[in-house]
Scaffold this active site. Sequence first.
Site: not given
Ligand code: PLP
Length: 283
Positions: A57, A105, A107, A151, A185
Site C-alpha cells: 500500500r 515554498r 505549490h 494514504k 468509513e
Molecule cells: C480513513 C482510514 N480508513 C481505514 C483505516 C484502517 O487501515 P488499516 O487497517 O490498514 O490500519 C485507516 C487507518 O489509518 C484510515 O485512516
Amino acid sequence: MTNTNDDITAFYNGEYMPIDKVAISPFDRGFLLGDSIYEAIPFYNAKALGGELHYQRLLQGLAAVGIETPYPLEQWSQIIASLLVKNVASQLVYIQVTRGNEQIRKHRFPVNAQPTVLIFPIPFQSGIDTNYPGCVAHLQDDMRWQCCHIKSTSLMGNVLAYRQLHTDGVSNDEALLVRDGYVVEAPSSNLFMAKDEVIYTPPVDNILPGVTRTLVINLAKDLGYKVIEKAPSIEVLKSADEVWVTNSMEELKPITAIDQAAVGEGVPGRLWRALFTAFQALK
Ligand SMILES: Cc1ncc(COP(=O)(O)O)c(C=O)c1O
C-alpha cells in the site's frame, strides 16, 4: 517533565537518530502542503501483521502521487527491523515519505526535490479486549477529498470529523462518514456490519483499503461467513445486528449505538467476538 520519547530511535533520510534530533526543513512539502504519503504497520513481538500488504500500500500510494520510492520493497523491512524497540509487545511503525523540498515554498511541482523519509516506532496497546463494552458512533457528512484510497497525510477532513466529536463533548466516541446517503468509513477505520449472519463492508472504490479490513474479510470467509462488499445506507446500517470498525491499532472495535439508537442488542455481538478472537490468533 519526563520526556517519554527519549528511547525512541527514528530513521531520518538514511540515518538512525534519537527522535528528538530529527530536524525537518520548514520548506519540506510534507510540512507545508501535506504533500506526502504515510503508512502505519503493527508489530507484535517484532513480527509485522499484514506486513506485505502494508508495504504494497505504501508503494502504491507513492506511485499514485508520483513520489519515487526511495527504497525497494525489501529494504523497507530491513530499515524497520533496526528500529523496533526491544521488549515491547506491540508497536506501530509509522512511515512518512514526503515529496521533499526545494528550499522555497511553492505549490508548483518541484524539479529537484528528493523525498524525505521519516520512520519511527510507537509502542501501543489496542485497548479493545473481549470485555470491551462497545463504542457509540455518530453519523457525519464525509467532507474528505475524492481520493480517499490514497494514504495521504493531508488529513484535514478526517481531523475535522474528530473535531466535531470533540465539540459535541463525545471525543471518545466514533464518527461514521456518510456520502450520498451511504455510510462508507470512519475517520481512521473501515466499517463492517452484520445482518442475518451475512457480513457487509463498503467496497474500496473511494475509501482506504485497510489492511485490517482485508485480514478480517479473509478470517470471516475462513469461518464460513458470506461477505458482501457493499456500503450500507443509513437505514440499513441502523437495522444491523452488529457493527464494528477496523484499523491496525484498535483492531476490531464494536459499535453498540449509532446516534442514540442501540445496534442490535446494544452490546458487542457474537460475530464480532468470533472474528476478534480469530484475529488475536494471527499475531
Ligand atoms: C480513513 C482510514 N480508513 C481505514 C483505516 C484502517 O487501515 P488499516 O487497517 O490498514 O490500519 C485507516 C487507518 O489509518 C484510515 O485512516
